[in-house]
Design a protein around this motif. Structure first.
Motif, PDB file in Angstrom:
ATOM      1  N   ARG A 114       0.877  -1.115  -0.087  1.00  0.00           N
ATOM      2  CA  ARG A 114      -0.099  -0.171   0.119  1.00  0.00           C
ATOM      3  C   ARG A 114       0.845   1.331  -0.068  1.00  0.00           C
ATOM      4  NH1 ARG A 114      -3.468  -0.173   4.759  1.00  0.00           N
ATOM      5  NH2 ARG A 114      -4.032   1.403   4.203  1.00  0.00           N
ATOM      6  N   LEU A 115       0.245   2.409  -0.755  1.00  0.00           N
ATOM      7  CA  LEU A 115       1.434   3.550  -1.213  1.00  0.00           C
ATOM      8  C   LEU A 115      -0.163   4.905  -0.973  1.00  0.00           C
ATOM      9  CD1 LEU A 115       2.575   1.283  -3.177  1.00  0.00           C
ATOM     10  CD2 LEU A 115       4.551   3.028  -2.274  1.00  0.00           C
ATOM     11  N   LYS A 116       0.359   6.203  -0.135  1.00  0.00           N
ATOM     12  CA  LYS A 116      -0.526   6.879  -0.481  1.00  0.00           C
ATOM     13  C   LYS A 116       0.334   8.380  -1.544  1.00  0.00           C
ATOM     14  CE  LYS A 116      -4.513   8.694   2.020  1.00  0.00           C
ATOM     15  NZ  LYS A 116      -4.906   7.839   1.942  1.00  0.00           N
ATOM     16  N   ALA A 117      -0.552   9.066  -2.146  1.00  0.00           N
ATOM     17  CA  ALA A 117       0.749   9.925  -2.525  1.00  0.00           C
ATOM     18  C   ALA A 117      -0.010  10.954  -2.201  1.00  0.00           C
ATOM     19  CB  ALA A 117       0.057   9.534  -4.208  1.00  0.00           C
ATOM     20  N   TYR A 118      -0.226  12.328  -2.473  1.00  0.00           N
ATOM     21  CA  TYR A 118      -0.485  13.591  -2.494  1.00  0.00           C
ATOM     22  C   TYR A 118       0.263  14.269  -2.958  1.00  0.00           C
ATOM     23  CZ  TYR A 118      -1.096  11.591   2.216  1.00  0.00           C
ATOM     24  OH  TYR A 118      -1.781  10.808   3.678  1.00  0.00           O
ATOM     25  N   GLY A 119      -0.222  15.334  -3.690  1.00  0.00           N
ATOM     26  CA  GLY A 119       0.122  16.280  -5.309  1.00  0.00           C
ATOM     27  C   GLY A 119      -1.075  17.189  -5.298  1.00  0.00           C
ATOM     28  N   VAL A 120       0.322  18.389  -6.216  1.00  0.00           N
ATOM     29  CA  VAL A 120      -0.579  19.480  -6.825  1.00  0.00           C
ATOM     30  C   VAL A 120      -0.662  18.908  -8.677  1.00  0.00           C
ATOM     31  CG1 VAL A 120      -0.370  20.613  -4.675  1.00  0.00           C
ATOM     32  CG2 VAL A 120       1.461  20.284  -6.696  1.00  0.00           C
ATOM     33  N   VAL A 121      -1.591  19.315  -9.315  1.00  0.00           N
ATOM     34  CA  VAL A 121      -1.344  19.939 -11.150  1.00  0.00           C
ATOM     35  C   VAL A 121      -1.286  21.333 -10.821  1.00  0.00           C
ATOM     36  CG1 VAL A 121      -2.474  19.648 -13.267  1.00  0.00           C
ATOM     37  CG2 VAL A 121      -2.970  18.144 -11.035  1.00  0.00           C
ATOM     38  N   GLN A 122      -0.527  21.895 -11.189  1.00  0.00           N
ATOM     39  CA  GLN A 122      -0.137  23.696 -11.854  1.00  0.00           C
ATOM     40  C   GLN A 122       0.180  23.351 -14.005  1.00  0.00           C
ATOM     41  OE1 GLN A 122       3.442  23.238  -9.760  1.00  0.00           O
ATOM     42  NE2 GLN A 122       3.268  25.418  -9.257  1.00  0.00           N
ATOM     43  N   ASP A 123      -0.700  24.814 -14.114  1.00  0.00           N
ATOM     44  CA  ASP A 123      -0.562  24.730 -15.503  1.00  0.00           C
ATOM     45  C   ASP A 123       1.040  25.202 -16.368  1.00  0.00           C
ATOM     46  OD1 ASP A 123      -0.350  27.381 -15.206  1.00  0.00           O
ATOM     47  OD2 ASP A 123      -2.605  28.286 -15.390  1.00  0.00           O
ATOM     48  N   TYR A 124       0.802  25.619 -17.224  1.00  0.00           N
ATOM     49  CA  TYR A 124       1.546  26.265 -17.722  1.00  0.00           C
ATOM     50  C   TYR A 124       2.225  27.058 -16.976  1.00  0.00           C
ATOM     51  CZ  TYR A 124      -1.381  29.928 -19.464  1.00  0.00           C
ATOM     52  OH  TYR A 124      -2.194  31.193 -20.056  1.00  0.00           O
ATOM     53  N   SER A 125       1.373  28.147 -16.262  1.00  0.00           N
ATOM     54  CA  SER A 125       2.713  29.007 -15.702  1.00  0.00           C
ATOM     55  C   SER A 125       2.375  28.875 -14.417  1.00  0.00           C
ATOM     56  CB  SER A 125       1.328  30.162 -16.019  1.00  0.00           C
ATOM     57  OG  SER A 125      -0.351  30.544 -15.044  1.00  0.00           O
ATOM     58  N   GLU A 168       0.268  28.129 -12.083  1.00  0.00           N
ATOM     59  CA  GLU A 168      -1.058  28.284 -11.008  1.00  0.00           C
ATOM     60  C   GLU A 168      -1.466  27.231 -10.755  1.00  0.00           C
ATOM     61  OE1 GLU A 168      -5.473  30.409 -10.916  1.00  0.00           O
ATOM     62  OE2 GLU A 168      -3.746  31.321 -12.322  1.00  0.00           O
ATOM     63  N   LEU A 169      -1.355  26.927  -9.333  1.00  0.00           N
ATOM     64  CA  LEU A 169      -2.338  26.120  -9.026  1.00  0.00           C
ATOM     65  C   LEU A 169      -4.108  25.296  -9.561  1.00  0.00           C
ATOM     66  CD1 LEU A 169      -2.158  23.264  -6.795  1.00  0.00           C
ATOM     67  CD2 LEU A 169      -3.125  25.333  -5.324  1.00  0.00           C
ATOM     68  N   THR A 170      -3.679  24.052 -10.122  1.00  0.00           N
ATOM     69  CA  THR A 170      -5.446  23.948 -10.539  1.00  0.00           C
ATOM     70  C   THR A 170      -6.197  22.716  -9.861  1.00  0.00           C
ATOM     71  OG1 THR A 170      -4.446  22.533 -12.747  1.00  0.00           O
ATOM     72  CG2 THR A 170      -4.878  25.091 -13.036  1.00  0.00           C
ATOM     73  N   ARG A 171      -4.964  21.853  -9.487  1.00  0.00           N
ATOM     74  CA  ARG A 171      -6.097  20.818  -9.260  1.00  0.00           C
ATOM     75  C   ARG A 171      -5.219  20.098  -7.627  1.00  0.00           C
ATOM     76  NH1 ARG A 171      -8.743  16.807 -12.751  1.00  0.00           N
ATOM     77  NH2 ARG A 171     -10.527  16.636 -10.988  1.00  0.00           N
ATOM     78  N   LYS A 172      -6.284  19.535  -6.806  1.00  0.00           N
ATOM     79  CA  LYS A 172      -5.197  19.184  -5.710  1.00  0.00           C
ATOM     80  C   LYS A 172      -5.469  17.317  -5.713  1.00  0.00           C
ATOM     81  CE  LYS A 172      -4.480  22.879  -2.825  1.00  0.00           C
ATOM     82  NZ  LYS A 172      -5.199  23.943  -1.347  1.00  0.00           N
ATOM     83  N   MET A 173      -4.698  16.564  -5.626  1.00  0.00           N
ATOM     84  CA  MET A 173      -5.588  15.389  -5.377  1.00  0.00           C
ATOM     85  C   MET A 173      -4.672  14.384  -3.997  1.00  0.00           C
ATOM     86  SD  MET A 173      -2.881  13.462  -8.566  1.00  0.00           S
ATOM     87  CE  MET A 173      -2.743  15.246  -9.193  1.00  0.00           C
ATOM     88  N   VAL A 174      -5.338  13.668  -4.287  1.00  0.00           N
ATOM     89  CA  VAL A 174      -4.940  12.300  -2.989  1.00  0.00           C
ATOM     90  C   VAL A 174      -5.153  11.308  -3.946  1.00  0.00           C
ATOM     91  CG1 VAL A 174      -4.913  11.306  -0.508  1.00  0.00           C
ATOM     92  CG2 VAL A 174      -5.463  13.349  -0.718  1.00  0.00           C
ATOM     93  N   VAL A 175      -3.770  10.459  -3.919  1.00  0.00           N
ATOM     94  CA  VAL A 175      -4.066   9.255  -4.488  1.00  0.00           C
ATOM     95  C   VAL A 175      -4.080   7.701  -3.866  1.00  0.00           C
ATOM     96  CG1 VAL A 175      -2.913   7.759  -6.423  1.00  0.00           C
ATOM     97  CG2 VAL A 175      -2.863  10.148  -6.342  1.00  0.00           C
ATOM     98  N   ASP A 176      -4.308   6.424  -3.257  1.00  0.00           N
ATOM     99  CA  ASP A 176      -4.412   5.428  -2.431  1.00  0.00           C
ATOM    100  C   ASP A 176      -3.845   4.575  -3.781  1.00  0.00           C
ATOM    101  OD1 ASP A 176      -5.440   6.422   0.173  1.00  0.00           O
ATOM    102  OD2 ASP A 176      -7.253   6.290  -0.592  1.00  0.00           O
ATOM    103  N   MET A 177      -2.769   4.052  -3.582  1.00  0.00           N
ATOM    104  CA  MET A 177      -1.944   3.136  -4.264  1.00  0.00           C
ATOM    105  C   MET A 177      -1.919   1.615  -3.272  1.00  0.00           C
ATOM    106  SD  MET A 177       0.584   4.999  -6.017  1.00  0.00           S
ATOM    107  CE  MET A 177       1.000   6.505  -6.541  1.00  0.00           C
ATOM    108  N   ASN A 178      -2.295   0.313  -4.704  1.00  0.00           N
ATOM    109  CA  ASN A 178      -1.636  -1.005  -4.101  1.00  0.00           C
ATOM    110  C   ASN A 178      -0.880  -1.454  -4.645  1.00  0.00           C
ATOM    111  OD1 ASN A 178      -1.823  -2.909  -1.772  1.00  0.00           O
ATOM    112  ND2 ASN A 178      -3.708  -3.546  -3.307  1.00  0.00           N
ATOM    113  N   ALA A 179       0.736  -2.209  -4.779  1.00  0.00           N
ATOM    114  CA  ALA A 179       0.907  -2.498  -6.027  1.00  0.00           C
ATOM    115  C   ALA A 179       1.902  -4.214  -5.547  1.00  0.00           C
ATOM    116  CB  ALA A 179       2.114  -1.756  -5.888  1.00  0.00           C
TER     117      ALA A 179
END
Length: 177
Positions: free
Chosen positions: A43-54, A56-67
């Protein structure tokens, strides 16, 4: 005129050099040693952000993973939850090759993702089909993972369309005990 030509040559050279990405072999000997199969297991967990070309923050996310792995064949299940409530699921099928390179496929990946690691760094590239305004677009992802500790890495992904960077994703991925 001579000064203008010289200035243009200097600007061109600086631009050309800034477009060259480092090769994964540049990180040979860096530590801790990144073992993809070892890190992406369980199990893994990720915390992240998406930024556009400039930037600028456009989104935040949390990701649950299982490998999980069966020999050199792996499956990584990713379940994304964005700050606007949207959810997304991606299931990677990973092959660890004899030369320590990796290939991967997923339903929204066009073709095959290809990557390799050296030292504490893993790098791979692939084309992804992203939802966009009631349709989809294809973008190229240049994905760099930097192992900070044996249980935590930082992932930076440049998103390109027609060779122009249109966005960036930054994630911190942690193993869950």
């Amino acid at each position: 005129m001579k000064k203008l030509t010289s200035a243009l040559i200097v600007i061109f050279c600086i631009t050309l050099v800034s477009c060259v990405a480092p090769d994964v072999d540049h990180y040979q000997g860096s530590s801790p040693e990144f073992n993809f199969k070892q890190f992406f297991n369980g199990r893994l967990k990720a915390y992240g952000v998406v930024q556009d070309y400039s930037g600028e923050l456009t989104r935040k996310m949390v990701v649950d993973m299982n490998a999980s792995w069966d020999g050199n064949q792996g499956v990584i299940e990713e379940n994304f939850v964005y700050d606007d409530g949207e959810t997304q699921r991606r299931v990677w099928k990973i092959t660890l090759n004899d030369d320590n390179s990796l290939t991967g496929t997923a339903s929204d990946v066009i073709g095959i993702a290809k990557g390799s690691s050296n030292g504490s760094v893993f790098h791979w590239q692939y084309t992804l089909e992203l939802p966009y305004q009631n349709d989809t677009i294809e973008v190229n992802l240049d994905d760099w993972m930097y192992l900070v500790t044996q249980s935590r890495l930082i992932n930076r992904t440049a998103i390109d369309k027609f060779g122009i960077e249109v966005g960036e994703v930054t994630l911190v991925i942690e193993k869950v005990e």
